[in-house]
Motif scaffolding. Structure first.
Motif, PDB file in Angstrom:
ATOM      1  N   GLN A 178       0.676  -1.228  -0.087  1.00 37.18           N
ATOM      2  CA  GLN A 178       0.006   0.129  -0.001  1.00 37.18           C
ATOM      3  C   GLN A 178       1.092   1.291  -0.084  1.00 37.18           C
ATOM      4  O   GLN A 178       0.489   2.198  -0.926  1.00 37.18           O
ATOM      5  CB  GLN A 178      -1.048  -0.052   1.336  1.00 37.18           C
ATOM      6  CG  GLN A 178      -1.832   1.169   1.122  1.00 37.18           C
ATOM      7  CD  GLN A 178      -3.020   1.149   2.029  1.00 37.18           C
ATOM      8  OE1 GLN A 178      -3.392  -0.120   2.573  1.00 37.18           O
ATOM      9  NE2 GLN A 178      -3.630   2.210   2.550  1.00 37.18           N
TER      10      GLN A 178
ATOM     11  N   GLY B 169       1.102   9.279  -5.834  1.00 38.86           N
ATOM     12  CA  GLY B 169       1.042   8.344  -7.297  1.00 38.86           C
ATOM     13  C   GLY B 169       2.301   8.208  -7.947  1.00 38.86           C
ATOM     14  O   GLY B 169       2.465   7.145  -8.364  1.00 38.86           O
TER      15      GLY B 169
ATOM     16  N   GLU C  80      -3.576  -3.455  -2.368  1.00 36.74           N
ATOM     17  CA  GLU C  80      -4.059  -2.101  -1.739  1.00 36.74           C
ATOM     18  C   GLU C  80      -3.451  -1.206  -2.273  1.00 36.74           C
ATOM     19  O   GLU C  80      -3.259  -0.025  -1.404  1.00 36.74           O
ATOM     20  CB  GLU C  80      -4.897  -2.025  -0.662  1.00 36.74           C
ATOM     21  CG  GLU C  80      -6.083  -2.897  -0.279  1.00 36.74           C
ATOM     22  CD  GLU C  80      -6.725  -2.608   0.512  1.00 36.74           C
ATOM     23  OE1 GLU C  80      -7.388  -1.459   0.731  1.00 36.74           O
ATOM     24  OE2 GLU C  80      -6.594  -3.379   1.972  1.00 36.74           O
TER      25      GLU C  80
ATOM     26  N   PHE D  30      -3.350   1.655  -4.108  1.00 39.46           N
ATOM     27  CA  PHE D  30      -3.887   3.000  -4.356  1.00 39.46           C
ATOM     28  C   PHE D  30      -4.656   3.484  -3.026  1.00 39.46           C
ATOM     29  O   PHE D  30      -5.268   4.617  -3.196  1.00 39.46           O
ATOM     30  CB  PHE D  30      -4.719   3.217  -5.542  1.00 39.46           C
ATOM     31  CG  PHE D  30      -3.980   2.732  -6.839  1.00 39.46           C
ATOM     32  CD1 PHE D  30      -2.674   2.672  -6.842  1.00 39.46           C
ATOM     33  CD2 PHE D  30      -4.646   2.107  -7.795  1.00 39.46           C
ATOM     34  CE1 PHE D  30      -1.766   2.182  -7.975  1.00 39.46           C
ATOM     35  CE2 PHE D  30      -3.942   1.587  -8.859  1.00 39.46           C
ATOM     36  CZ  PHE D  30      -2.630   2.080  -8.964  1.00 39.46           C
TER      37      PHE D  30
ATOM     38  N   LEU E  60      -4.236   6.875  -1.556  1.00 39.52           N
ATOM     39  CA  LEU E  60      -4.116   8.221  -2.436  1.00 39.52           C
ATOM     40  C   LEU E  60      -5.639   8.729  -2.355  1.00 39.52           C
ATOM     41  O   LEU E  60      -6.581   8.221  -2.248  1.00 39.52           O
ATOM     42  CB  LEU E  60      -4.029   7.587  -3.818  1.00 39.52           C
ATOM     43  CG  LEU E  60      -2.516   6.667  -3.897  1.00 39.52           C
ATOM     44  CD1 LEU E  60      -2.512   6.312  -5.691  1.00 39.52           C
ATOM     45  CD2 LEU E  60      -1.531   7.730  -3.527  1.00 39.52           C
TER      46      LEU E  60
ATOM     47  N   THR F 288      -6.131  11.321  -7.625  1.00 40.80           N
ATOM     48  CA  THR F 288      -4.974  10.595  -8.077  1.00 40.80           C
ATOM     49  C   THR F 288      -5.125   9.033  -8.171  1.00 40.80           C
ATOM     50  O   THR F 288      -4.614   8.234  -8.981  1.00 40.80           O
ATOM     51  CB  THR F 288      -4.001  10.664  -6.979  1.00 40.80           C
ATOM     52  OG1 THR F 288      -3.637  12.024  -6.843  1.00 40.80           O
ATOM     53  CG2 THR F 288      -2.640  10.147  -7.198  1.00 40.80           C
ATOM     54  N   ARG F 289      -6.015   8.472  -7.357  1.00 44.60           N
ATOM     55  CA  ARG F 289      -6.330   6.761  -7.452  1.00 44.60           C
ATOM     56  C   ARG F 289      -6.816   6.521  -8.873  1.00 44.60           C
ATOM     57  O   ARG F 289      -6.573   5.832  -9.436  1.00 44.60           O
ATOM     58  CB  ARG F 289      -7.337   6.734  -6.344  1.00 44.60           C
ATOM     59  CG  ARG F 289      -7.662   5.230  -6.470  1.00 44.60           C
ATOM     60  CD  ARG F 289      -8.597   5.087  -5.091  1.00 44.60           C
ATOM     61  NE  ARG F 289      -8.592   3.520  -4.741  1.00 44.60           N
ATOM     62  CZ  ARG F 289      -8.871   2.948  -3.482  1.00 44.60           C
ATOM     63  NH1 ARG F 289      -9.054   3.767  -2.577  1.00 44.60           N
ATOM     64  NH2 ARG F 289      -9.142   1.793  -3.494  1.00 44.60           N
ATOM     65  N   SER F 290      -7.967   7.377  -9.402  1.00 44.76           N
ATOM     66  CA  SER F 290      -8.459   7.044 -10.456  1.00 44.76           C
ATOM     67  C   SER F 290      -7.326   7.222 -11.693  1.00 44.76           C
ATOM     68  O   SER F 290      -7.424   6.397 -12.637  1.00 44.76           O
ATOM     69  CB  SER F 290      -9.377   8.325 -11.128  1.00 44.76           C
ATOM     70  OG  SER F 290     -10.103   8.269 -12.107  1.00 44.76           O
TER      71      SER F 290
ATOM     72  N   GLN G 283      -5.185   4.287 -11.685  1.00 44.71           N
ATOM     73  CA  GLN G 283      -5.834   3.098 -12.086  1.00 44.71           C
ATOM     74  C   GLN G 283      -5.362   2.849 -13.697  1.00 44.71           C
ATOM     75  O   GLN G 283      -5.470   1.841 -14.134  1.00 44.71           O
ATOM     76  CB  GLN G 283      -7.449   3.090 -12.026  1.00 44.71           C
ATOM     77  CG  GLN G 283      -7.670   2.811 -10.560  1.00 44.71           C
ATOM     78  CD  GLN G 283      -9.222   3.193  -9.979  1.00 44.71           C
ATOM     79  OE1 GLN G 283      -9.871   3.626 -11.126  1.00 44.71           O
ATOM     80  NE2 GLN G 283      -9.428   3.199  -8.808  1.00 44.71           N
TER      81      GLN G 283
ATOM     82  N   THR H  73      -8.193  -5.237  -3.252  1.00 45.64           N
ATOM     83  CA  THR H  73      -8.948  -3.932  -3.239  1.00 45.64           C
ATOM     84  C   THR H  73     -10.033  -4.184  -2.285  1.00 45.64           C
ATOM     85  O   THR H  73     -10.922  -5.064  -2.052  1.00 45.64           O
ATOM     86  CB  THR H  73      -9.384  -3.121  -4.505  1.00 45.64           C
ATOM     87  OG1 THR H  73      -9.854  -1.584  -4.099  1.00 45.64           O
ATOM     88  CG2 THR H  73     -10.097  -4.021  -5.207  1.00 45.64           C
TER      89      THR H  73
ATOM     90  N   GLU I 237     -13.402   0.079  -8.133  1.00 40.54           N
ATOM     91  CA  GLU I 237     -11.962  -0.241  -8.696  1.00 40.54           C
ATOM     92  C   GLU I 237     -11.751  -1.717  -9.324  1.00 40.54           C
ATOM     93  O   GLU I 237     -11.231  -1.765 -10.333  1.00 40.54           O
ATOM     94  CB  GLU I 237     -10.992   0.030  -7.563  1.00 40.54           C
ATOM     95  CG  GLU I 237      -9.664  -0.218  -7.842  1.00 40.54           C
ATOM     96  CD  GLU I 237      -8.635   0.455  -6.790  1.00 40.54           C
ATOM     97  OE1 GLU I 237      -7.781   1.443  -7.021  1.00 40.54           O
ATOM     98  OE2 GLU I 237      -8.695  -0.019  -5.489  1.00 40.54           O
TER      99      GLU I 237
END
Length: 258
Positions: free
Chosen positions: A85, A137, A159, A161, A164, A168-170, A173, A191, A196
């Motif tokens: 993570q 990220g 996990e 992301f 974040l 930033t997570r999107s 991905q 996750t 996600e």
């Protein structure tokens, strides 16, 4: 049809605690083909991370069989990359040296591979930067590049992301999907996030807790790139949410002793 890469058969993991034995995983059977993107999702305590560590060879205190390319997994190795993570970068090393880790950049082959990975994870221009100068990220992209340097047969992501922010997570991905599609590396991604899980995977594996076991596997037959607002996407979301509600109902029944 892709070749079978990972074969998990009747996997069980029990932990001894001060309150007695805890069955973390029970009867896990799962086959994963080369080049697949698998997400694993389930309530807290259902053994998602334990499963990943067993596949990585970081936990060998189990019964049952875990085979990678028909060879029993007996410990960690360069054929299995692992992303935590948090990025776990060396703060005193630059981006390019973090990716190379214990390998020398003076080696022309290593230099070329590191340069290719920097391009792949979209960090061109940040080769000489230190971890303190990177966003969350960007730091995870360095960790992913480092894990890919030795061309692992499977990349395991626990996990990665989770810490974040949503934007930033999107973005990450999409970066990961781009890496997967270009590199063809088999990925197993843990996750807590249903969206996600659907957005990334060829198949979503839903685990249930106490003991951790596979409740259901959903093949996600949606084309890439995917849109979360798409009706088909939302249908998968509803099906998986419905499965979680069934798990919660079973949990309530077990806890009430009915």
């Amino acid at each position: 049809m892709s070749a079978l890469l990972l074969e998990i058969s009747q996997l069980n993991r029990k932990f001894e605690t001060s309150n007695g034995n805890v069955q973390a995983l029970e009867g896990i059977n799962l086959n994963i083909n080369a080049g697949e993107f698998i997400t694993v999702i389930g309530p807290s305590g259902c053994g998602k991370s334990t499963l990943l560590k067993i596949i990585a060879g970081l936990d060998i205190q189990h019964s049952g069989s875990v085979k990678l390319e028909n060879q029993q997994v007996a410990g960690p190795g360069i054929d299995k990359g692992f992303i935590f993570q948090e990025p776990r970068l060396f703060p005193w090393l630059t981006v390019e040296k973090n990716i190379a880790a214990d390998l020398s950049l003076r080696n022309p082959q290593i230099r070329q591979k590191v340069d290719e990975l920097i391009e792949l994870v979209k960090l061109k221009g940040f080769e000489k930067s230190y971890p303190r100068e990177l966003s969350g990220g960007m730091a995870q992209r360095v960790a992913i590049a480092r894990a890919l340097l030795r061309n692992p047969k499977v990349l395991l992501l626990d996990e990665p992301f989770g810490a974040l922010d949503a934007f930033t997570r999107s973005h990450m991905q999409d970066v990961l999907l781009d890496i997967w599609q270009k590199n063809k590396t088999t990925m197993i991604f843990v996750t807590h996030d249903i969206d996600e899980a659907i957005y990334l995977a060829n198949r979503v594996v839903v685990l249930k807790p106490r003991p951790g076991s596979i409740r259901r596997i959903f093949p996600i037959d949606l084309p890439y790139p995917r849109k979360r607002s798409n009706v088909s996407f939302q249908e998968f979301r509803f099906k998986i949410l419905n499965e979680f509600e069934k798990i919660e109902e079973l949990e309530l029944i077990d806890s009430s002793g009915i």
